[in-house]
Design an enzyme around this catalytic site. Structure first.
Site, short mmCIF file in Angstrom:
data_model
loop_
_atom_site.label_atom_id
_atom_site.label_comp_id
_atom_site.label_asym_id
_atom_site.label_seq_id
_atom_site.Cartn_x
_atom_site.Cartn_y
_atom_site.Cartn_z
N HIS A 1 0.82 -1.21 0.00
CA HIS A 1 0.00 0.00 0.00
C HIS A 1 0.85 1.26 0.00
O HIS A 1 0.47 2.28 -0.56
CB HIS A 1 -0.95 0.00 1.21
N ARG B 1 -12.48 -10.73 -14.69
CA ARG B 1 -11.92 -12.07 -14.80
C ARG B 1 -12.41 -12.88 -13.60
O ARG B 1 -12.38 -12.38 -12.47
CB ARG B 1 -10.39 -12.00 -14.79
N ASN C 1 1.87 -12.30 -19.25
CA ASN C 1 2.71 -12.63 -18.08
C ASN C 1 2.82 -14.15 -17.95
O ASN C 1 3.92 -14.69 -17.78
CB ASN C 1 2.11 -12.06 -16.79
N ASP C 2 1.68 -14.81 -18.03
CA ASP C 2 1.72 -16.27 -17.93
C ASP C 2 2.16 -16.91 -19.25
O ASP C 2 2.86 -17.92 -19.23
CB ASP C 2 0.35 -16.82 -17.50
N ARG D 1 7.76 -17.07 -13.38
CA ARG D 1 7.82 -15.60 -13.41
C ARG D 1 8.22 -15.01 -12.07
O ARG D 1 8.54 -13.83 -11.99
CB ARG D 1 6.49 -15.02 -13.91
N CYS E 1 -3.69 -7.95 -21.91
CA CYS E 1 -3.73 -7.34 -20.59
C CYS E 1 -2.53 -7.72 -19.72
O CYS E 1 -2.49 -7.40 -18.54
CB CYS E 1 -5.03 -7.68 -19.87
#
Ligand code: PEP
Ligand code: MG
Length: 570
Positions: free
Chosen positions: A189, A332, A454-455, A465, A502
């Site tokens: 955060h 998703r 990414n995957d 990753r 994405c």
């Protein structure tokens, strides 16, 4: 001059004299007599109450950072009141007859162990919030004033072992020029707050607490993570020049923020934002996006133990759709792995979690969870345009099963007389080599595709990753990835299905021309990257992007493609 290297949270360059926040307190092991147990628990309860009131006061006087402060304070007050923290500390005081500070410290260490076993970095970093709440509680128990963050911090670089998000907000409010901390993480955060406020922040700067002296002149680069104390003249000049160039680039990006996203030859390109919580949507919309391309729903519920109910998911989906103000939102379904949101579920992802029971595979094994989420999404459709996206699909049968479950869910909703839209588009994420190679089959049976690079990179190069030792093998421009993208985009085109991207590749402006040349027209990325990608879109000529792809396709390695892509000028 001392040069320290950390990790940049994302924005800005700041300079000023160093000023330190108080170091963490280390409570000693203290045992109490049996008949003092009640009084010790009362002490803890009083400290919880006082910490809570403290945070509430902070939120009431937050000034221009009211929204973000309120959000954080609510989250921190929820942690303070959670059974994991205060109840566990009470139990320890009772069972082991120890002092309250020591009990809180033991609970935090236990939670640290539990969080460190989680695989997902973004969830792991939520521990930072727990730690900063506990730290506040320990200080209250010791009756130590929080380090006073006052106007003395104006124009300084604040240095801390660990910086809590509320401290970051307070420092911003008094005009600090930047922050640097020994610990921290990119999705903590504190990093999110620093980015949102545009304050330079470097975390993970090993040695910053001991290597910098109070009042040393310090530069912090919030992008590269560099921290330089007592710079020589040449270094100061270099940093000044870097700052001026960045300000100029930001000025250009800001100028195009609400301009249309079109190439030099007039082709419209849709730019969307990826979000991880309902609260992020309003800020994302301000960055000049025209859709929300990915809601990572599992991360909306990451820092909690129990699974969300259908009604809660419905309320959150409606909040997101309202904040998106009529722009399409792609939700998703839960991409749960053994680490994300799995505590409410009894399952074992297997010996190799990345290749195990995760994503859509898990949803199909947990029909009650999946149906509740689908019911919430179908019901939310009345509030705004939404699409449903399925993660980690590797076979067409999985898609068919999801279609059948969706149809069943809609039949149930009709029977129950609940308003819903049974025609919501159902899309597939292309994240595995099998999905990429059969994108034509999947496209024929779904309504849209979204590429999760990414995957896709992780699975294509068989390189975890999250494994830093394999970072060099994480190659977005590897010829296998370019070929996969070409295959996916052409399958979508032939089947006349919309396709979006994405994964992180979408947010890197140096890849924009290449992706446009490959045929991509819809990108989704973290919202803060949108202006720079929009700038890149607006300075790309499609004919030149197509020529770039032709040249790239003839190359044999990531390095060669990278060199070509970085030297490309439209
Ligand atoms: C991806 O894999 O590219 C993606 C967008 O999903 P996540 O990063 O959440 O796995
Ligand atoms: Mg993914």
């Amino acid at each position: 001059m001392r040069h320290l290297q950390g990790i940049g949270a994302g924005t800005g360059l700041g300079v000023g004299p160093a000023r330190f926040l108080a170091l963490q307190l280390d409570p000693a092991e203290r045992h109490i007599a049996e008949n003092d147990v009640g009084a010790e628990i009362d002490r803890l309860d009083a400290a919880v109450e006082s910490s809570d009131a403290d945070m509430q006061r902070l939120s009431d006087h937050a000034g221009p950072t009211q929204n973000i402060t309120r959000e954080l304070v609510d989250a921190h007050r929820a942690i303070l009141g959670s059974p994991e923290l205060a109840d566990s500390a009470r139990t320890l005081i009772r069972r082991r007859r120890i002092g309250a500070e020591w009990a809180v410290r033991l609970v935090v260490e236990e939670l640290r162990r539990a969080f460190s076993e989680l695989h997902d970095e973004r969830v792991r970093e939520r521990f930072e919030d727990v730690e900063s709440v506990a730290e506040r509680l320990i200080k209250t128990l010791f009756a130590v004033q929080d380090p006073v963050i006052d106007s003395e911090f104006a124009h300084t670089i604040a240095i801390a072992e660990q910086l809590s998000p509320l401290e970051a907000l307070e420092l911003y409010n008094v005009g600090a020029a930047g922050f640097a901390s020994e610990h921290g993480g990119p999705t903590s955060h504190t990093a999110i707050v620093a980015r949102a406020l545009g304050v330079p922040y470097a975390f993970g700067v090993h040695g910053v607490v001991n290597g910098v002296n109070p009042s040393d002149l310090v530069w912090v680069d919030g992008t590269t993570g560099e921290v330089v104390a007592e710079p020589d003249l040449a270094t100061s000049r270099a940093f000044e020049a870097r700052r001026a160039a960045r300000i100029e680039r930001e000025r250009v990006e800001e100028a195009v923020r609400f301009e249309p996203s079109v190439t030099l030859d007039g082709t419209a390109v849709s730019l969307g934002a990826n979000v991880e919580s309902p609260d992020e949507v309003a800020t994302a919309m301000e960055s000049g996006v025209d859709h929300i391309g990915l809601v990572r729903t599992e991360l909306c519920y990451a820092n909690r133990r129990e699974l969300p109910s259908e009604e809660e998911q419905l309320a959150d989906a409606c909040r997101i759709l309202r904040a998106a103000r009529g722009c399409p939102v792609t939700f998703r379904t839960f991409d749960i792995s053994d680490d994300k949101l799995s505590r409410g579920l009894e399952f074992d992802s297997g010996p190799n979690p990345a290749l195990g029971l995760r994503g859509i595979r898990l949803s199909l094994k947990a029909p009650a969870l999946f149906s509740a989420q689908l019911r919430a999404l179908y019901r939310a459709a009345a509030v705004g345009p939404l699409k449903i996206l399925l993660p980690l699909v590797s076979t067409v049968e999985e898609l068919r099963q999801c279609r059948a479950i969706s149809a069943e869910v809609c039949r149930d909703l009709s029977r129950a007389g609940l308003a819903h839209d049974p025609k919501l588009p159902l899309g597939v994420m292309i994240e595995t080599p099998s999905a990429a190679l059969t994108a034509d089959h999947l496209a024929a049976e779904c309504d849209f595709l979204s590429v999760g690079t990414n995957d896709l990179i992780q699975y294509s190069l068989a390189a975890d990753r999250k494994n830093e030792d394999l970072a060099a093998l994480y190659q977005p421009l590897h010829p296998s990835i370019l070929r996969a993208l070409e295959l996916i985009f052409s399958a979508a085109r032939r089947a006349q299905r919309p396709v979006s991207l994405c994964g992180d590749m979408a947010g890197d402006p140096s890849f924009t021309a290449l992706l446009l040349g490959l045929g991509l027209r819809s990108f989704s990325m973290p919202w803060r990257l949108v202006p720079s990608v929009k700038s890149a879109v607006r300075s790309t000529k499609l004919s030149s992007a197509v020529a770039l792809v032709e040249a790239a396709m003839g190359l044999t390695s990531h390095e060669e493609v990278k060199k070509l892509v970085l030297s490309h000028k439209s």
